[in-house]
Design a protein around this motif. Structure first.
Motif, PDB file in Angstrom:
ATOM      1  N   ASP A  73      75.078 102.749 -19.361  1.00 45.34           N
ATOM      2  CA  ASP A  73      75.261 101.878 -18.193  1.00 45.34           C
ATOM      3  C   ASP A  73      74.516 102.435 -16.982  1.00 45.34           C
ATOM      4  O   ASP A  73      73.875 101.697 -16.237  1.00 45.34           O
ATOM      5  N   ARG A  99      70.805 101.922 -17.341  1.00 42.66           N
ATOM      6  CA  ARG A  99      70.481 100.505 -17.114  1.00 42.66           C
ATOM      7  C   ARG A  99      70.456 100.186 -15.627  1.00 42.66           C
ATOM      8  O   ARG A  99      69.604  99.448 -15.149  1.00 42.66           O
ATOM      9  N   ARG A 105      77.799  95.790 -23.761  1.00 40.71           N
ATOM     10  CA  ARG A 105      78.001  96.959 -22.905  1.00 40.71           C
ATOM     11  C   ARG A 105      79.485  97.125 -22.586  1.00 40.71           C
ATOM     12  O   ARG A 105      80.301  96.250 -22.851  1.00 40.71           O
ATOM     13  N   ASN A 124      69.404  88.763 -21.164  1.00 43.73           N
ATOM     14  CA  ASN A 124      70.755  89.090 -20.734  1.00 43.73           C
ATOM     15  C   ASN A 124      71.608  87.836 -20.703  1.00 43.73           C
ATOM     16  O   ASN A 124      71.134  86.743 -20.408  1.00 43.73           O
TER      17      ASN A 124
END
Length: 107
Positions: free
Chosen positions: A3, A6, A30, A45
């Protein structure tokens, strides 16, 4: 850690090229619950604004997505499947083949 990486690596949205076939390369969920789907090697996404193709991961079956386009019928596909954009038909990697497992006897 994923995370954090990202968050630090902000990328511009990549468009899926207009190809007649779409291969579902993978789906990642995630820790936040958001999902990313890779189609023809390009990440999409879950909350990205829809383009010519809308990709919705199936919450009940993490390995499945729903592909929707204004030009073609909606298609359900699993990771590894290839979808024909014109017909909405999904085919798996094996086609008409199969995988067999031959187990030896334990010694």
């Amino acid at each position: 850690m994923l995370d954090r990486l990202r968050q630090l690596n902000i990328q511009e949205k990549q468009e899926i090229p207009e190809d007649t076939s779409l291969t579902i390369n993978g789906v990642v969920t995630r820790s936040s619950g958001r999902r990313t789907v890779w189609i023809n090697g390009v990440s999409q996404n879950e909350n990205d604004p829809p383009g010519s193709l809308s990709v919705t991961p199936n919450r009940k079956d993490p390995g499945q997505v729903i592909l929707q386009s204004s030009e073609a019928p909606a298609a359900n596909a699993r990771v590894g499947d290839t979808v024909n954009r014109n017909t909405g038909e999904a085919s798996d990697l094996l086609g008409d083949g199969r995988i067999g497992v031959h187990r030896g006897t334990a010694k």
